[in-house]
Design a protein around this motif. Sequence first.
Motif, PDB file in Angstrom:
ATOM      1  N   GLU A  42       0.857  -1.115   0.201  1.00 34.62           N
ATOM      2  CA  GLU A  42      -0.043  -0.074   0.082  1.00 34.62           C
ATOM      3  C   GLU A  42       0.760   1.123   0.093  1.00 34.62           C
ATOM      4  O   GLU A  42       1.805   1.311   0.739  1.00 34.62           O
ATOM      5  CB  GLU A  42      -0.981   0.106   1.350  1.00 34.62           C
ATOM      6  CG  GLU A  42      -1.683   1.199   1.505  1.00 34.62           C
ATOM      7  CD  GLU A  42      -2.568   1.230   2.550  1.00 34.62           C
ATOM      8  OE1 GLU A  42      -3.558   2.123   2.627  1.00 34.62           O
ATOM      9  OE2 GLU A  42      -2.514   0.292   3.461  1.00 34.62           O
ATOM     10  N   VAL A  43       0.529   1.973  -0.979  1.00 31.68           N
ATOM     11  CA  VAL A  43       1.022   3.479  -1.007  1.00 31.68           C
ATOM     12  C   VAL A  43       0.353   4.329   0.034  1.00 31.68           C
ATOM     13  O   VAL A  43      -0.697   4.749   0.069  1.00 31.68           O
ATOM     14  CB  VAL A  43       1.159   4.130  -2.254  1.00 31.68           C
ATOM     15  CG1 VAL A  43       1.948   5.586  -2.141  1.00 31.68           C
ATOM     16  CG2 VAL A  43       1.623   3.281  -3.349  1.00 31.68           C
ATOM     17  N   LEU A  44       1.276   4.831   1.204  1.00 32.25           N
ATOM     18  CA  LEU A  44       0.430   5.679   2.408  1.00 32.25           C
ATOM     19  C   LEU A  44       0.174   7.109   2.061  1.00 32.25           C
ATOM     20  O   LEU A  44      -0.588   7.790   2.459  1.00 32.25           O
ATOM     21  CB  LEU A  44       1.271   5.432   3.609  1.00 32.25           C
ATOM     22  CG  LEU A  44       1.497   3.868   4.007  1.00 32.25           C
ATOM     23  CD1 LEU A  44       2.486   4.179   5.406  1.00 32.25           C
ATOM     24  CD2 LEU A  44       0.384   3.412   4.501  1.00 32.25           C
ATOM     25  N   ASN A  45       1.058   7.567   1.164  1.00 34.09           N
ATOM     26  CA  ASN A  45       1.068   8.974   0.935  1.00 34.09           C
ATOM     27  C   ASN A  45       0.092   9.820   0.121  1.00 34.09           C
ATOM     28  O   ASN A  45      -0.532  10.661   0.071  1.00 34.09           O
ATOM     29  CB  ASN A  45       2.345   9.513   0.393  1.00 34.09           C
ATOM     30  CG  ASN A  45       3.565   9.239   1.110  1.00 34.09           C
ATOM     31  OD1 ASN A  45       3.707   8.106   1.690  1.00 34.09           O
ATOM     32  ND2 ASN A  45       4.527  10.323   1.213  1.00 34.09           N
ATOM     33  N   ARG A  49      -5.721   6.100  -0.781  1.00 31.91           N
ATOM     34  CA  ARG A  49      -4.500   5.015  -0.922  1.00 31.91           C
ATOM     35  C   ARG A  49      -4.590   4.067  -1.996  1.00 31.91           C
ATOM     36  O   ARG A  49      -5.777   3.662  -2.359  1.00 31.91           O
ATOM     37  CB  ARG A  49      -4.391   4.429   0.647  1.00 31.91           C
ATOM     38  CG  ARG A  49      -4.052   5.364   1.640  1.00 31.91           C
ATOM     39  CD  ARG A  49      -4.083   4.581   3.119  1.00 31.91           C
ATOM     40  NE  ARG A  49      -3.395   5.540   4.056  1.00 31.91           N
ATOM     41  CZ  ARG A  49      -3.314   5.128   5.251  1.00 31.91           C
ATOM     42  NH1 ARG A  49      -3.467   3.853   5.717  1.00 31.91           N
ATOM     43  NH2 ARG A  49      -2.850   5.880   6.322  1.00 31.91           N
ATOM     44  N   LYS A  50      -3.665   3.704  -2.609  1.00 33.85           N
ATOM     45  CA  LYS A  50      -3.376   2.742  -3.397  1.00 33.85           C
ATOM     46  C   LYS A  50      -2.931   1.689  -2.953  1.00 33.85           C
ATOM     47  O   LYS A  50      -1.758   1.379  -2.301  1.00 33.85           O
ATOM     48  CB  LYS A  50      -2.580   3.453  -4.732  1.00 33.85           C
ATOM     49  CG  LYS A  50      -2.704   2.312  -5.992  1.00 33.85           C
ATOM     50  CD  LYS A  50      -1.969   3.014  -7.206  1.00 33.85           C
ATOM     51  CE  LYS A  50      -2.815   4.056  -7.651  1.00 33.85           C
ATOM     52  NZ  LYS A  50      -2.440   4.541  -9.070  1.00 33.85           N
ATOM     53  N   ARG A  69       8.834  11.903  -2.687  1.00 31.00           N
ATOM     54  CA  ARG A  69       8.686  10.608  -1.556  1.00 31.00           C
ATOM     55  C   ARG A  69       7.736  10.114  -1.291  1.00 31.00           C
ATOM     56  O   ARG A  69       6.741  10.759  -0.894  1.00 31.00           O
ATOM     57  CB  ARG A  69       9.509  11.362  -0.301  1.00 31.00           C
ATOM     58  CG  ARG A  69      10.857  11.997  -0.516  1.00 31.00           C
ATOM     59  CD  ARG A  69      11.421  12.457   0.432  1.00 31.00           C
ATOM     60  NE  ARG A  69      12.869  13.086   0.159  1.00 31.00           N
ATOM     61  CZ  ARG A  69      14.116  12.393  -0.090  1.00 31.00           C
ATOM     62  NH1 ARG A  69      13.907  10.952  -0.018  1.00 31.00           N
ATOM     63  NH2 ARG A  69      15.138  13.170  -0.533  1.00 31.00           N
ATOM     64  N   GLN A  70       7.697   8.764  -1.312  1.00 32.20           N
ATOM     65  CA  GLN A  70       6.614   7.859  -1.109  1.00 32.20           C
ATOM     66  C   GLN A  70       6.924   6.908   0.124  1.00 32.20           C
ATOM     67  O   GLN A  70       7.829   6.433  -0.012  1.00 32.20           O
ATOM     68  CB  GLN A  70       6.154   7.225  -2.141  1.00 32.20           C
ATOM     69  CG  GLN A  70       5.835   8.037  -3.533  1.00 32.20           C
ATOM     70  CD  GLN A  70       4.349   8.833  -3.174  1.00 32.20           C
ATOM     71  OE1 GLN A  70       3.759   8.747  -2.228  1.00 32.20           O
ATOM     72  NE2 GLN A  70       4.232   9.722  -4.051  1.00 32.20           N
ATOM     73  N   ASP A  81       4.504  -6.150  10.020  1.00 32.60           N
ATOM     74  CA  ASP A  81       4.531  -5.048   8.957  1.00 32.60           C
ATOM     75  C   ASP A  81       5.542  -4.334   8.836  1.00 32.60           C
ATOM     76  O   ASP A  81       6.445  -4.109   9.629  1.00 32.60           O
ATOM     77  CB  ASP A  81       3.444  -4.015   9.396  1.00 32.60           C
ATOM     78  CG  ASP A  81       1.842  -4.680   9.731  1.00 32.60           C
ATOM     79  OD1 ASP A  81       1.793  -5.729   9.067  1.00 32.60           O
ATOM     80  OD2 ASP A  81       1.125  -3.897  10.560  1.00 32.60           O
ATOM     81  N   LEU A  82       5.682  -3.848   7.583  1.00 26.71           N
ATOM     82  CA  LEU A  82       7.086  -3.270   6.919  1.00 26.71           C
ATOM     83  C   LEU A  82       6.926  -2.036   6.308  1.00 26.71           C
ATOM     84  O   LEU A  82       5.972  -2.040   5.792  1.00 26.71           O
ATOM     85  CB  LEU A  82       7.718  -4.171   6.025  1.00 26.71           C
ATOM     86  CG  LEU A  82       9.180  -3.655   5.293  1.00 26.71           C
ATOM     87  CD1 LEU A  82      10.175  -3.523   6.767  1.00 26.71           C
ATOM     88  CD2 LEU A  82       9.737  -4.577   4.415  1.00 26.71           C
ATOM     89  N   VAL A  83       7.422  -0.871   6.848  1.00 31.02           N
ATOM     90  CA  VAL A  83       7.226   0.309   6.149  1.00 31.02           C
ATOM     91  C   VAL A  83       8.570   0.726   5.164  1.00 31.02           C
ATOM     92  O   VAL A  83       9.809   0.684   6.007  1.00 31.02           O
ATOM     93  CB  VAL A  83       7.044   1.261   7.050  1.00 31.02           C
ATOM     94  CG1 VAL A  83       6.949   2.941   6.606  1.00 31.02           C
ATOM     95  CG2 VAL A  83       5.863   1.182   7.870  1.00 31.02           C
ATOM     96  N   ILE A  84       8.568   1.020   3.984  1.00 34.56           N
ATOM     97  CA  ILE A  84       9.979   1.510   3.366  1.00 34.56           C
ATOM     98  C   ILE A  84       9.491   2.890   2.788  1.00 34.56           C
ATOM     99  O   ILE A  84       8.421   3.088   2.174  1.00 34.56           O
ATOM    100  CB  ILE A  84       9.735   0.325   2.122  1.00 34.56           C
ATOM    101  CG1 ILE A  84      10.138  -1.013   2.674  1.00 34.56           C
ATOM    102  CG2 ILE A  84      10.809   0.861   1.041  1.00 34.56           C
ATOM    103  CD1 ILE A  84      10.405  -2.148   1.671  1.00 34.56           C
ATOM    104  N   SER A  85      10.488   3.789   2.874  1.00 29.47           N
ATOM    105  CA  SER A  85      10.432   4.992   2.206  1.00 29.47           C
ATOM    106  C   SER A  85      11.420   4.981   0.804  1.00 29.47           C
ATOM    107  O   SER A  85      12.153   4.251   1.021  1.00 29.47           O
ATOM    108  CB  SER A  85      10.996   5.900   3.299  1.00 29.47           C
ATOM    109  OG  SER A  85      10.152   5.928   4.611  1.00 29.47           O
ATOM    110  N   GLU A  86      11.013   5.506  -0.239  1.00 33.98           N
ATOM    111  CA  GLU A  86      11.407   5.711  -1.217  1.00 33.98           C
ATOM    112  C   GLU A  86      11.497   6.832  -2.165  1.00 33.98           C
ATOM    113  O   GLU A  86      10.168   7.632  -2.198  1.00 33.98           O
ATOM    114  CB  GLU A  86      10.726   4.561  -2.196  1.00 33.98           C
ATOM    115  CG  GLU A  86      11.532   3.966  -3.350  1.00 33.98           C
ATOM    116  CD  GLU A  86      12.810   3.329  -3.258  1.00 33.98           C
ATOM    117  OE1 GLU A  86      13.954   3.304  -3.982  1.00 33.98           O
ATOM    118  OE2 GLU A  86      12.987   2.862  -2.172  1.00 33.98           O
ATOM    119  N   LEU A  87      12.424   7.594  -2.933  1.00 31.21           N
ATOM    120  CA  LEU A  87      12.309   8.781  -3.361  1.00 31.21           C
ATOM    121  C   LEU A  87      11.996   8.207  -4.972  1.00 31.21           C
ATOM    122  O   LEU A  87      12.870   7.500  -5.557  1.00 31.21           O
ATOM    123  CB  LEU A  87      13.638   9.305  -3.319  1.00 31.21           C
ATOM    124  CG  LEU A  87      13.796  10.558  -4.503  1.00 31.21           C
ATOM    125  CD1 LEU A  87      12.760  11.617  -4.145  1.00 31.21           C
ATOM    126  CD2 LEU A  87      15.188  11.112  -4.342  1.00 31.21           C
TER     127      LEU A  87
END
Length: 796
Positions: A42-45, A49-50, A69-70, A81-87
């Motif tokens: 899931e994209v949180l930003n 949400r998608k 940044r997403q 649960d895992l959170v990943i940040s990506e540019l």
Amino acid sequence: MQKLILAICFFSINYSSILAQVIRGTVIDQSSNIPIANADVEVLNLSPRKMVSTDETGAFLLEDIPVGRQRLLITYQNYEDLVISELIVAGKEAVITAELSELVEEEITTTTDPSIKTPKDRRRIRDRRMHANNQMATISTRSFTIEEVNRYAGGLNDPGRLVANYAGIFNTDDTQNFIIARGNSPTGVLWRVDGVPMLNPNHFATLGNTGALFAMLNPNTMSNSDFLSGSFAAEYSNATSGIFDIGLRNGNNQKYEFTAQLSLLGAELVAEGPFKKGKSSFLVSYRYSVLSILGALGLPIGTGAAPEYQDLNFKFYIPTQKAGTFTIFGLGRFGRVAVLDEDIDPNDPFAEQGRDLRILTGGGMIGIKNKKFLTPKTYLKTTLSTNYIQYNSTWDSLGLGPSSTDTIAHPYYLSNERTIVPGLSSTINTKFNSQLQLRAGIGAYAYLVKINDHLVSPYLQEYQFDNWLFHTEGFIQLQYKISNRLKLTGGLAGQYFSTGKQAYAIEPRVALNWYPGRRHAFSIGYGWHSKLPSFAFLFYVEPNADNTINNSNLDLGFSRNHHLDISYDLLFAKNWRLQTEIYGQYLTNIPIEQTSSSFSGINYGDFAQFPRITNLTNEGIGYNYGVELTLQKFFSQGFYGTLSGTYFQSKYQGSDGIWRNTVYNVRYITQLVAGKEFKIGKRKRNLITIDLRVNHRGGRPYVPILLEESKIAGQEILDYDRPYEIQAKPYTRVDVKVGARFNGPKNKLSHYFFIDVMNVANLSNELQHIYDPISKTEITSYQLGIIPNIFYQLRF
């Protein structure tokens, strides 16, 4: 300035159309590496949400994701649960491998009472930024991304300089990337690239060192990586100070992508794409340095000449149906520099007058790796590799020729050094259940060494070896999750080296992690670590009176270091982290002299030169202890920052039995790195970036100069009865980087440019103290002044 503002506005208007990119990747089990089907990504930003689910191969695809940044949330039943940040940028797809950690199986009571929580309610949300990429490295480990290597001010896109921003880590020379971790010599650092130990992955590397001027590792080819500073996991051998565990990423297997870069330090081109769409891929980068341009412009670069270098990084990814996955990867470098007497200021007391120096260096590594699943939860990785490093230099003395107006060069000192290291390693990993994981491996490496360094006239041999040495290492380690809140990791590492009296090492490693709540983590770890002696000590020789060679240093064996680490992690608010570490280290088997003296090999390794001493013995000791505090704001809402402080002590004892400061005992380090992004343009898809780095630490101890004795002798005489009692003045440096990122229309390309000004305040920091025989005084050399670096990157 008005023209600059108009140019920025022009780009922001023309690149503000609807911009979207693709995020795709694979979700796998962290312990077994098997793909996880039906996991939610899931994209949180976004609002709304998608979300998508992974297919039977663990693959997922998210389309039409806005650039910027997403944050992704990956979930699956009975997993953390895992959170990943990506540019996300135009011109480059984001390809992610998400590793989920399975929860310990617990008895679940079916109830409709909301006050009774299920395991899903109790589980922690794991942020990838807070954990090592290697799940066996559970303490004193910091993960870093490609984007971080490129983001920080003053880093020159160098992973070696990046880690100098972490608590307890510093660099002694602005022109080099030597790393001092918790008061230890840089000779104790290990570089490991895609699982292969490397001799020195830096340009202009010299014998026995682990750092140099420029990294040959290209950040654009790296995957997420780790730096370890204490209590290493059992799979890491031959290191006592710090470990770079660098990963090389796979190329895009769906489409062709290119990156072009240009800066005052060099030009670069990266190409990647599929051999066969959806399966095999390639990734190749080439860089060429143009530092000679800086020299022509008269800008200071921290050396008397302009070094020229080039390097190549590559990785080929080839999956097969039955034989597993093959990867072919490698790094290669070439460099040369000439320091000529005619280019040297005759009034510079720090320069070698009357001589020409020419240096030619090369090196690299190539590996072939196979990863094959033996069972659904067991895989075997086997790697065949070869390391290569070469260093040739010529010192010429200048004198008059047949005509009194002619100058000719007479060979004065010659260095010819070559080391080839073929190796074979294999690692097996199996996951028994949600609680227990086993990993074991073995590696064997042959060092084919040919070294001949000598004075020409009069002839004097200094370094000599023409033979081969054998080094083997092995490990076994287990990770046991006692519960979802308590995890135990332990193992044994062993290694053997075919020379020296301390040829064997058996090393226990253990770490315990306790998670009392969703936001808290306590850890304690211990490790006994060993490192081969620096080749600069091992291969130094002296002539005996009977014309034989004294090569007694070949008897040197492993140096040892006991690590004990205690840490506490607190995620006290969203995107805010507080980390404290307390550590103690006891060093043994350090090279010292057999006769009474203050000498210890612990004090060398951050400059090219090592002392010329034979008859060394592994009987020296030392200790380090300290406390580190880090306050970190993860990148969110356009802002990031890290403020760290370290207090430590680093002491040693030579053969005279007296405890003294080591040369690295600067006592305290304070560091700040921070940055802010400002969205611009009609749709806020483009960015203006500002990054700041402030480093302040205590001065480096040094050996006092005996001024009167130096005047009488006409050369520098040091007071080795009082070594490292005097400290240089405190070191302070401020770096500022200002840049802009523009995402082109139709998702085809992106522009990124910045100006990075190192030591923007032009502060004078002491480098070394020497005796000047001309003025008969003690003089001081200084670190780099203001150094600007202008950078441009195009992705398409």
